[in-house]
Motif scaffolding. Structure first.
Motif, PDB file in Angstrom:
ATOM      1  N   MET A   1       0.836  -1.175   0.000  1.00  0.00           N
ATOM      2  CA  MET A   1       0.000   0.000   0.000  1.00  0.00           C
ATOM      3  C   MET A   1       0.887   1.248   0.000  1.00  0.00           C
ATOM      4  N   ASN A   2       0.538   2.227  -0.818  1.00  0.00           N
ATOM      5  CA  ASN A   2       1.239   3.514  -0.860  1.00  0.00           C
ATOM      6  C   ASN A   2       0.622   4.462   0.153  1.00  0.00           C
ATOM      7  N   VAL A   3       1.465   5.255   0.788  1.00  0.00           N
ATOM      8  CA  VAL A   3       1.000   6.180   1.814  1.00  0.00           C
ATOM      9  C   VAL A   3       1.461   7.589   1.473  1.00  0.00           C
ATOM     10  N   ALA A   4       0.588   8.543   1.701  1.00  0.00           N
ATOM     11  CA  ALA A   4       0.924   9.957   1.509  1.00  0.00           C
ATOM     12  C   ALA A   4       0.444  10.723   2.730  1.00  0.00           C
ATOM     13  N   SER A   5       1.097  11.831   2.992  1.00  0.00           N
ATOM     14  CA  SER A   5       0.661  12.666   4.108  1.00  0.00           C
ATOM     15  C   SER A   5       0.517  14.103   3.621  1.00  0.00           C
ATOM     16  N   ILE A   6      -0.247  14.880   4.354  1.00  0.00           N
ATOM     17  CA  ILE A   6      -0.461  16.288   4.014  1.00  0.00           C
ATOM     18  C   ILE A   6       0.694  17.107   4.578  1.00  0.00           C
ATOM     19  N   ALA A   7       1.325  17.886   3.726  1.00  0.00           N
ATOM     20  CA  ALA A   7       2.438  18.743   4.142  1.00  0.00           C
ATOM     21  C   ALA A   7       1.874  19.933   4.919  1.00  0.00           C
ATOM     22  N   SER A   8       2.396  20.142   6.106  1.00  0.00           N
ATOM     23  CA  SER A   8       1.906  21.269   6.909  1.00  0.00           C
ATOM     24  C   SER A   8       2.550  22.572   6.445  1.00  0.00           C
ATOM     25  N   ASN A   9       1.787  23.641   6.531  1.00  0.00           N
ATOM     26  CA  ASN A   9       2.256  24.984   6.177  1.00  0.00           C
ATOM     27  C   ASN A   9       2.762  25.102   4.744  1.00  0.00           C
ATOM     28  N   LYS A  10       2.155  24.361   3.833  1.00  0.00           N
ATOM     29  CA  LYS A  10       2.516  24.473   2.417  1.00  0.00           C
ATOM     30  C   LYS A  10       1.251  24.614   1.586  1.00  0.00           C
ATOM     31  N   ILE A  11       1.349  25.418   0.528  1.00  0.00           N
ATOM     32  CA  ILE A  11       0.240  25.588  -0.397  1.00  0.00           C
ATOM     33  C   ILE A  11       0.772  25.511  -1.821  1.00  0.00           C
ATOM     34  N   GLN A  12      -0.095  25.201  -2.744  1.00  0.00           N
ATOM     35  CA  GLN A  12       0.271  25.157  -4.154  1.00  0.00           C
ATOM     36  C   GLN A  12       0.197  26.565  -4.723  1.00  0.00           C
ATOM     37  N   VAL A  13       1.287  27.005  -5.377  1.00  0.00           N
ATOM     38  CA  VAL A  13       1.346  28.352  -5.939  1.00  0.00           C
ATOM     39  C   VAL A  13       1.775  28.297  -7.395  1.00  0.00           C
ATOM     40  N   GLU A  14       1.505  29.380  -8.092  1.00  0.00           N
ATOM     41  CA  GLU A  14       1.988  29.571  -9.462  1.00  0.00           C
ATOM     42  C   GLU A  14       2.963  30.740  -9.433  1.00  0.00           C
ATOM     43  N   PHE A  15       4.170  30.519  -9.939  1.00  0.00           N
ATOM     44  CA  PHE A  15       5.201  31.548  -9.972  1.00  0.00           C
ATOM     45  C   PHE A  15       5.161  32.260 -11.319  1.00  0.00           C
ATOM     46  N   SER A  16       5.315  33.579 -11.293  1.00  0.00           N
ATOM     47  CA  SER A  16       5.439  34.347 -12.536  1.00  0.00           C
ATOM     48  C   SER A  16       6.386  35.508 -12.272  1.00  0.00           C
ATOM     49  N   ALA A  17       6.980  36.017 -13.347  1.00  0.00           N
ATOM     50  CA  ALA A  17       7.937  37.115 -13.225  1.00  0.00           C
ATOM     51  C   ALA A  17       7.664  38.162 -14.294  1.00  0.00           C
ATOM     52  N   MET A  18       7.953  39.405 -13.937  1.00  0.00           N
ATOM     53  CA  MET A  18       7.880  40.522 -14.870  1.00  0.00           C
ATOM     54  C   MET A  18       9.272  41.142 -14.892  1.00  0.00           C
ATOM     55  N   PRO A  19      10.207  40.597 -15.706  1.00  0.00           N
ATOM     56  CA  PRO A  19      11.597  41.071 -15.698  1.00  0.00           C
ATOM     57  C   PRO A  19      11.742  42.565 -15.953  1.00  0.00           C
ATOM     58  N   GLY A  20      10.954  43.125 -16.827  1.00  0.00           N
ATOM     59  CA  GLY A  20      11.040  44.545 -17.128  1.00  0.00           C
ATOM     60  C   GLY A  20      10.586  45.417 -15.964  1.00  0.00           C
ATOM     61  N   ASP A  21       9.815  44.821 -15.063  1.00  0.00           N
ATOM     62  CA  ASP A  21       9.277  45.536 -13.913  1.00  0.00           C
ATOM     63  C   ASP A  21      10.010  45.156 -12.616  1.00  0.00           C
ATOM     64  N   ASN A  22      10.968  44.231 -12.726  1.00  0.00           N
ATOM     65  CA  ASN A  22      11.770  43.766 -11.586  1.00  0.00           C
ATOM     66  C   ASN A  22      10.927  43.207 -10.449  1.00  0.00           C
ATOM     67  N   ARG A  23       9.830  42.513 -10.796  1.00  0.00           N
ATOM     68  CA  ARG A  23       8.981  41.911  -9.775  1.00  0.00           C
ATOM     69  C   ARG A  23       8.721  40.441 -10.097  1.00  0.00           C
ATOM     70  N   GLU A  24       8.575  39.656  -9.046  1.00  0.00           N
ATOM     71  CA  GLU A  24       8.177  38.259  -9.158  1.00  0.00           C
ATOM     72  C   GLU A  24       6.911  38.080  -8.329  1.00  0.00           C
ATOM     73  N   PHE A  25       6.040  37.198  -8.789  1.00  0.00           N
ATOM     74  CA  PHE A  25       4.750  37.009  -8.129  1.00  0.00           C
ATOM     75  C   PHE A  25       4.493  35.550  -7.807  1.00  0.00           C
ATOM     76  N   LEU A  26       3.747  35.337  -6.742  1.00  0.00           N
ATOM     77  CA  LEU A  26       3.153  34.044  -6.435  1.00  0.00           C
ATOM     78  C   LEU A  26       1.647  34.252  -6.467  1.00  0.00           C
ATOM     79  N   THR A  27       0.954  33.378  -7.162  1.00  0.00           N
ATOM     80  CA  THR A  27      -0.500  33.438  -7.270  1.00  0.00           C
ATOM     81  C   THR A  27      -1.069  32.112  -6.802  1.00  0.00           C
ATOM     82  N   PHE A  28      -2.148  32.170  -6.046  1.00  0.00           N
ATOM     83  CA  PHE A  28      -2.790  30.924  -5.616  1.00  0.00           C
ATOM     84  C   PHE A  28      -4.274  31.168  -5.358  1.00  0.00           C
ATOM     85  N   SER A  29      -5.008  30.089  -5.342  1.00  0.00           N
ATOM     86  CA  SER A  29      -6.453  30.126  -5.179  1.00  0.00           C
ATOM     87  C   SER A  29      -6.850  30.351  -3.724  1.00  0.00           C
TER      88      SER A  29
END
Length: 80
Positions: A1-29
């Motif tokens: 049997m395979n087992v998985a556990s829930i990671a504490s204090n972690k969320i799924q994010v999407e990373f994006s960058a705007m190099p011309g604006d010198n900013r990086e973003f994390l977006t999540f639901s």
């Protein structure tokens, strides 16, 4: 049997960058809208050893945004 556990204090994010604006973003639901967002406004997210601070949210899309300045000052301090 395979087992998985829930990671504490972690969320799924999407990373994006705007190099011309010198900013990086994390977006999540945030499915519960402001009820989720209000718990995060004073938090710092760390992604790939980089600190991101709250930037805003889109209530139409239920997405939260955190930002980091690439070549600017850090707005994060450690509490000791």
């Amino acid at each position: 049997m395979n087992v998985a556990s829930i990671a504490s204090n972690k969320i799924q994010v999407e990373f994006s960058a705007m190099p011309g604006d010198n900013r990086e973003f994390l977006t999540f639901s945030v499915p519960n809208g402001w009820d989720d967002v209000k718990k995060l406004t004073n938090k710092v997210l760390t992604y790939n050893n980089k600190d991101f601070t709250f930037s805003g949210w889109n209530s139409d899309r239920n997405e939260c945004y955190f930002v980091r300045l690439v070549n600017g000052p850090s707005f994060v301090a450690s509490i000791r």
